[in-house]
Design a protein around this motif. Structure first.
Motif, PDB file in Angstrom:
ATOM      1  N   TRP A  47       0.825  -1.202   0.000  1.00 62.11           N
ATOM      2  CA  TRP A  47       0.000   0.000   0.000  1.00 62.11           C
ATOM      3  C   TRP A  47       0.862   1.255   0.000  1.00 62.11           C
ATOM      4  N   VAL A  48       0.379   2.276  -0.674  1.00 63.79           N
ATOM      5  CA  VAL A  48       1.005   3.598  -0.657  1.00 63.79           C
ATOM      6  C   VAL A  48       0.227   4.452   0.335  1.00 63.79           C
ATOM      7  N   GLY A  49       0.815   4.751   1.477  1.00 70.21           N
ATOM      8  CA  GLY A  49       0.117   5.509   2.502  1.00 70.21           C
ATOM      9  C   GLY A  49      -0.799   4.625   3.337  1.00 70.21           C
ATOM     10  N   GLU A  50      -1.669   5.261   4.106  1.00 70.64           N
ATOM     11  CA  GLU A  50      -2.537   4.556   5.042  1.00 70.64           C
ATOM     12  C   GLU A  50      -3.989   4.471   4.589  1.00 70.64           C
ATOM     13  N   HIS A  51      -4.334   5.069   3.458  1.00 73.84           N
ATOM     14  CA  HIS A  51      -5.737   5.147   3.049  1.00 73.84           C
ATOM     15  C   HIS A  51      -6.134   4.054   2.062  1.00 73.84           C
ATOM     16  N   GLU A  52      -5.212   3.209   1.653  1.00 72.71           N
ATOM     17  CA  GLU A  52      -5.492   2.103   0.731  1.00 72.71           C
ATOM     18  C   GLU A  52      -6.136   2.602  -0.562  1.00 72.71           C
ATOM     19  N   SER A  53      -5.613   3.697  -1.068  1.00 73.74           N
ATOM     20  CA  SER A  53      -6.111   4.246  -2.328  1.00 73.74           C
ATOM     21  C   SER A  53      -5.168   3.987  -3.492  1.00 73.74           C
ATOM     22  N   GLU A  54      -3.906   3.637  -3.199  1.00 69.95           N
ATOM     23  CA  GLU A  54      -2.933   3.338  -4.234  1.00 69.95           C
ATOM     24  C   GLU A  54      -2.114   2.115  -3.845  1.00 69.95           C
ATOM     25  N   ILE A  55      -1.640   1.395  -4.854  1.00 71.13           N
ATOM     26  CA  ILE A  55      -0.826   0.207  -4.647  1.00 71.13           C
ATOM     27  C   ILE A  55       0.516   0.399  -5.334  1.00 71.13           C
ATOM     28  N   CYS A  56       1.582   0.041  -4.647  1.00 70.62           N
ATOM     29  CA  CYS A  56       2.922   0.034  -5.230  1.00 70.62           C
ATOM     30  C   CYS A  56       3.189  -1.359  -5.789  1.00 70.62           C
ATOM     31  N   VAL A  57       3.438  -1.424  -7.087  1.00 67.00           N
ATOM     32  CA  VAL A  57       3.681  -2.691  -7.779  1.00 67.00           C
ATOM     33  C   VAL A  57       5.165  -2.780  -8.122  1.00 67.00           C
ATOM     34  N   GLY A  58       5.825  -3.835  -7.642  1.00 66.42           N
ATOM     35  CA  GLY A  58       7.238  -4.035  -7.919  1.00 66.42           C
ATOM     36  C   GLY A  58       7.474  -5.267  -8.773  1.00 66.42           C
ATOM     37  N   LEU A  59       8.204  -5.104  -9.884  1.00 69.90           N
ATOM     38  CA  LEU A  59       8.510  -6.204 -10.784  1.00 69.90           C
ATOM     39  C   LEU A  59       9.893  -6.779 -10.491  1.00 69.90           C
ATOM     40  N   ARG A  60      10.112  -7.967 -10.950  1.00 73.71           N
ATOM     41  CA  ARG A  60      11.377  -8.660 -10.716  1.00 73.71           C
ATOM     42  C   ARG A  60      12.564  -7.893 -11.274  1.00 73.71           C
ATOM     43  N   ASN A  61      12.377  -7.201 -12.399  1.00 72.29           N
ATOM     44  CA  ASN A  61      13.472  -6.481 -13.046  1.00 72.29           C
ATOM     45  C   ASN A  61      13.678  -5.070 -12.496  1.00 72.29           C
ATOM     46  N   LYS A  62      13.206  -4.830 -11.260  1.00 69.99           N
ATOM     47  CA  LYS A  62      13.401  -3.558 -10.548  1.00 69.99           C
ATOM     48  C   LYS A  62      12.679  -2.388 -11.208  1.00 69.99           C
ATOM     49  N   ARG A  63      11.506  -2.651 -11.726  1.00 74.20           N
ATOM     50  CA  ARG A  63      10.641  -1.590 -12.231  1.00 74.20           C
ATOM     51  C   ARG A  63       9.479  -1.414 -11.259  1.00 74.20           C
ATOM     52  N   ILE A  64       9.159  -0.150 -10.963  1.00 76.16           N
ATOM     53  CA  ILE A  64       8.147   0.176  -9.960  1.00 76.16           C
ATOM     54  C   ILE A  64       7.083   1.060 -10.602  1.00 76.16           C
ATOM     55  N   ALA A  65       5.815   0.809 -10.223  1.00 70.48           N
ATOM     56  CA  ALA A  65       4.699   1.634 -10.682  1.00 70.48           C
ATOM     57  C   ALA A  65       3.648   1.678  -9.587  1.00 70.48           C
ATOM     58  N   THR A  66       2.703   2.605  -9.718  1.00 74.35           N
ATOM     59  CA  THR A  66       1.594   2.711  -8.774  1.00 74.35           C
ATOM     60  C   THR A  66       0.270   2.529  -9.524  1.00 74.35           C
ATOM     61  N   VAL A  67      -0.717   2.018  -8.799  1.00 76.33           N
ATOM     62  CA  VAL A  67      -2.054   1.804  -9.349  1.00 76.33           C
ATOM     63  C   VAL A  67      -3.056   2.565  -8.477  1.00 76.33           C
ATOM     64  N   LYS A  68      -3.829   3.445  -9.078  1.00 79.01           N
ATOM     65  CA  LYS A  68      -4.875   4.169  -8.369  1.00 79.01           C
ATOM     66  C   LYS A  68      -6.157   3.347  -8.405  1.00 79.01           C
ATOM     67  N   LEU A  69      -6.697   3.048  -7.238  1.00 74.65           N
ATOM     68  CA  LEU A  69      -7.853   2.166  -7.147  1.00 74.65           C
ATOM     69  C   LEU A  69      -9.156   2.851  -7.543  1.00 74.65           C
ATOM     70  N   ILE A  70      -9.161   4.171  -7.672  1.00 82.42           N
ATOM     71  CA  ILE A  70     -10.386   4.863  -8.077  1.00 82.42           C
ATOM     72  C   ILE A  70     -10.771   4.471  -9.494  1.00 82.42           C
ATOM     73  N   ASP A  71      -9.777   4.453 -10.400  1.00 81.75           N
ATOM     74  CA  ASP A  71     -10.042   4.083 -11.786  1.00 81.75           C
ATOM     75  C   ASP A  71      -9.162   2.934 -12.264  1.00 81.75           C
ATOM     76  N   ASN A  72      -8.402   2.301 -11.318  1.00 85.45           N
ATOM     77  CA  ASN A  72      -7.533   1.158 -11.651  1.00 85.45           C
ATOM     78  C   ASN A  72      -6.546   1.496 -12.767  1.00 85.45           C
ATOM     79  N   SER A  73      -5.985   2.714 -12.708  1.00 86.20           N
ATOM     80  CA  SER A  73      -5.046   3.160 -13.738  1.00 86.20           C
ATOM     81  C   SER A  73      -3.608   3.022 -13.244  1.00 86.20           C
ATOM     82  N   PHE A  74      -2.722   2.611 -14.151  1.00 83.63           N
ATOM     83  CA  PHE A  74      -1.308   2.447 -13.854  1.00 83.63           C
ATOM     84  C   PHE A  74      -0.553   3.729 -14.173  1.00 83.63           C
TER      85      PHE A  74
END
Length: 382
Positions: A47-74
């Motif tokens: 989770w990003v922060g305490e509000h559970e509104s964004e997710i931190c996604v980590g890939l094996r090749n050391k690439r990082i992105a976030t997902v906003k749960l409001i519209d499920n956008s990367f």
């Protein structure tokens, strides 16, 4: 603002992030993968922060992105090149990004620059942040015992565990930590690849205050239930509820067919979710052991993240709209060469011609045997 559509998120080995609605009992892929590769494997969901509104996604090749749960956008993936080894865990700490690599190095990035480089030991398998103190995290791995770190004082670990005493043959007990969890009273629970569950009290002693064994296969996943029980799963496809006060088995869960990779208990409901290499997502009732949900997600599943909301609070209107508008639920784009990926292999099986077989009755088999015997007798007479 509409409530989120999904309450469980699962990462696969092919790089797909899957959203699951356990109330409406449907799921979909939140992203597409043109060429599924091992380097795109999702290894970390935090989770990003305490509000559970964004997710931190980590890939094996050391690439990082976030997902906003409001519209499920990367967001766009950020590549981190510094450090040897593949990614194990990643999370956001305020404005900084923390990455743990298999080589044992924990890198802290801020504004595109490496500001801290912490060496926790080689062969790192897990890193977990303490919920009560975001600046504190623990690490462990193969021949790397439990350590507690403070990002404000990264020179030395705050706590360094000591191995248990030698076994009855006076041989050293090997170390292989595969999971870490924090209890409410500042105690730490670990599971190992040598089927051990241990409880540490950093305020009293370095050795574990509880050391118990469960079955004989490596434990690969663990989740705390309340403050005195833990759910564990292993490579053999077994999952059980253990009491860490008495060190005894409470009960086993059934219905698995492969190695379990991720387990998570709900924060307020008596349910536990699990996923693994058999490509199924399951939800069990912790008390009755009943299998509540079971979904085939088509990919080998690696990690999982569950929201803390009650399942009854899921927005039913947005869920119905999502079902009606999604046309590619559970599918993945094909590769440029037109080859089918792992997620649409079911379509290949469905297109194959069914080979019909004829049932042979027992009396027909006996008649055939008699005819063969008759032919042999005639040949002998000749």
């Amino acid at each position: 603002m509409a409530a989120p559509t999904f309450n469980v998120f699962v990462g696969s080995e092919t790089g797909l992030l899957k959203g699951i609605n356990t109330v409406k009992e449907y799921w979909t892929n939140l992203n597409t993968v043109a060429t599924p590769e091992k380097s795109n494997e999702i290894r970390s969901l935090t989770w990003v922060g305490e509000h559970e509104s964004e997710i931190c996604v980590g890939l094996r090749n050391k690439r990082i992105a976030t997902v906003k749960l409001i519209d499920n956008s990367f967001s766009e993936f950020t590549q981190f090149e510094q450090g040897n080894g593949d990614l194990r865990t990643a999370f956001y700490d305020r404005s900084a990004t923390v990455l743990a690599l298999e080589s044992g190095v924990v890198n802290v990035w801020k504004d595109g620059e490496l500001i801290q480089d912490i060496n926790t030991g080689s062969n790192l398998t897990c890193m977990v942040r303490e919920p009560a103190q975001p600046d504190t995290f623990s690490t462990g791995g193969r021949e790397a015992d439990l350590k507690l770190w403070d990002l404000n004082k990264p020179e030395q670990p705050v706590f360094l565990a000591k191995n248990v005493k030698n076994d009855w043959l006076n041989l050293r007990v090997p170390i292989w930590i595969t999971g870490i969890g924090f209890l409410g009273d500042r105690k730490i629970v670990t599971c190992t690849g040598y089927h051990q569950v241990r409880v540490y009290d950093p305020q009293s002693q370095r050795r574990p205050v509880l050391d118990m064994s469960w079955e004989e296969y490596p434990i690969t996943a663990m989740s705390l239930y309340r403050d005195n029980q833990v759910v564990v799963g292993n490579t053999h496809g077994s999952m059980a509820l253990l009491d860490i006060r008495t060190g005894k088995l409470v009960h086993n869960f059934k219905g698995f067919a492969g190695s379990i990779r991720s387990i998570q208990c709900h924060g307020s409901q008596p349910v536990v979710a699990s996923c693994g290499l058999d490509r199924f997502f399951r939800v069990h009732d912790i008390n009755s052991r009943e299998l509540i949900h079971k979904k085939y997600l088509k990919s080998r599943l690696n990690c999982m993240l569950m929201t803390g909301m009650r399942w009854q609070d899921l927005d039913s209107e947005s869920a119905v709209e999502q079902i009606s508008t999604e046309q590619n639920i559970g599918t993945v784009e094909q590769t440029p060469e037109g080859k089918a990926t792992e997620d649409n292999e079911d379509e290949i099986w469905n297109q194959m011609e069914i080979v019909k077989t004829k049932t042979i009755k027992r009396k027909d088999v006996i008649a055939d045997k008699d005819s063969v015997k008759g032919k042999k007798l005639k040949m002998k007479k000749k």
